[in-house]
Design a protein around this motif. Sequence first.
Motif, PDB file in Angstrom:
ATOM      1  N   LYS A 145       0.837  -1.198   0.000  1.00 48.56           N
ATOM      2  CA  LYS A 145       0.000   0.000   0.000  1.00 48.56           C
ATOM      3  C   LYS A 145       0.875   1.253   0.000  1.00 48.56           C
ATOM      4  O   LYS A 145       0.558   2.256  -0.645  1.00 48.56           O
ATOM      5  CB  LYS A 145      -0.918  -0.020   1.235  1.00 48.56           C
ATOM      6  CG  LYS A 145      -1.996   1.045   1.260  1.00 48.56           C
ATOM      7  CD  LYS A 145      -2.892   0.826   2.469  1.00 48.56           C
ATOM      8  CE  LYS A 145      -3.914   1.926   2.620  1.00 48.56           C
ATOM      9  NZ  LYS A 145      -4.768   1.727   3.813  1.00 48.56           N
ATOM     10  N   ARG A 149       1.423   4.459  -3.116  1.00 48.56           N
ATOM     11  CA  ARG A 149       1.470   5.920  -2.986  1.00 48.56           C
ATOM     12  C   ARG A 149       2.693   6.522  -3.675  1.00 48.56           C
ATOM     13  O   ARG A 149       2.757   7.730  -3.880  1.00 48.56           O
ATOM     14  CB  ARG A 149       1.566   6.326  -1.505  1.00 48.56           C
ATOM     15  CG  ARG A 149       0.449   5.897  -0.608  1.00 48.56           C
ATOM     16  CD  ARG A 149       0.642   6.537   0.768  1.00 48.56           C
ATOM     17  NE  ARG A 149      -0.232   5.945   1.755  1.00 48.56           N
ATOM     18  CZ  ARG A 149       0.141   5.049   2.651  1.00 48.56           C
ATOM     19  NH1 ARG A 149       1.394   4.633   2.689  1.00 48.56           N
ATOM     20  NH2 ARG A 149      -0.716   4.567   3.517  1.00 48.56           N
ATOM     21  N   ASP A 168      -7.375  -2.765  -0.378  1.00 44.70           N
ATOM     22  CA  ASP A 168      -6.803  -1.501   0.090  1.00 44.70           C
ATOM     23  C   ASP A 168      -5.633  -1.044  -0.779  1.00 44.70           C
ATOM     24  O   ASP A 168      -5.421   0.157  -0.959  1.00 44.70           O
ATOM     25  CB  ASP A 168      -6.344  -1.621   1.545  1.00 44.70           C
ATOM     26  CG  ASP A 168      -7.504  -1.588   2.522  1.00 44.70           C
ATOM     27  OD1 ASP A 168      -8.624  -1.243   2.092  1.00 44.70           O
ATOM     28  OD2 ASP A 168      -7.296  -1.896   3.710  1.00 44.70           O
ATOM     29  N   GLU A 172      -5.758   2.410  -2.851  1.00 42.20           N
ATOM     30  CA  GLU A 172      -4.721   3.421  -2.612  1.00 42.20           C
ATOM     31  C   GLU A 172      -4.064   3.839  -3.920  1.00 42.20           C
ATOM     32  O   GLU A 172      -3.763   5.017  -4.145  1.00 42.20           O
ATOM     33  CB  GLU A 172      -3.671   2.856  -1.656  1.00 42.20           C
ATOM     34  CG  GLU A 172      -2.752   3.908  -1.056  1.00 42.20           C
ATOM     35  CD  GLU A 172      -3.466   4.844  -0.109  1.00 42.20           C
ATOM     36  OE1 GLU A 172      -3.076   6.022  -0.032  1.00 42.20           O
ATOM     37  OE2 GLU A 172      -4.444   4.412   0.545  1.00 42.20           O
TER      38      GLU A 172
END
Length: 257
Positions: A145, A149, A168, A172
Amino acid sequence: MTLFDLASDPSPVVRKAVAARSDAPAQALRPLTRDHDRDVREAVARNPSTSTGNLLRLVKDADRWVRWAVAGNPACDESVRRVMSEASDKELRGLLAETRELEPELAAKLVDDVSPEVRERLATHTHDPDVITALLADRTARVRKGLARNPRTTAEQRSALAQDPVVDVRAELVRAVELTEADLERLVDDRSPQVRLAMAKSEVVPARIRQALERDSEEMVADAARTFRPGSGHSSVIKAPRVGHRRTGSGPGRAER
């Protein structure tokens, strides 16, 4: 000589002022690295003119705020970072993981850090292609995750993250970075409403994809796509936290762990 005298002043306010001076010689700062007042030691730790020797003393300080201040000091060099990489303080290693110009040897060491949080912060901030590749195989979802980003991932790496089995991670990814047409087409039909909702609210998803989501079978997703306005605060790109600055004064935030 005046600074040497003031470094032993009975007032911690005066000693802290000396500790923060950029023209204070290392010999005057050295006794302040052992000052009984944490604010004084922290001021030395933040001082860009503090010598490597003094930083090496402070990075092992018993007070966490003093140690964390060292991590943000521009005078912190490889020898100090090496000590940080071996510290038992997870937060200190996490701050090291966020260092922009981290030596490859130390970055490789953090890839195998026992703490998933440290690895996540490394994943979010690293510029090293080899480190990104290694962390793609991390079994902990929060680490992948963190990679989602990271704007320095390649198109191929983003495609792999777009097919991650954990919702998730995919959610993300669509919030944080631009994706290829093939990945977008696949994700617009993602089996998870959470991923499609993240796309509907994302600032980086093309308008044509958001228009397709206006016809989504989930009303929550369709409504988010229809009501989206750029810059309205709907986008939820998450920034990795940075620790190391605190308010002065007393209070619960100053309690030692």
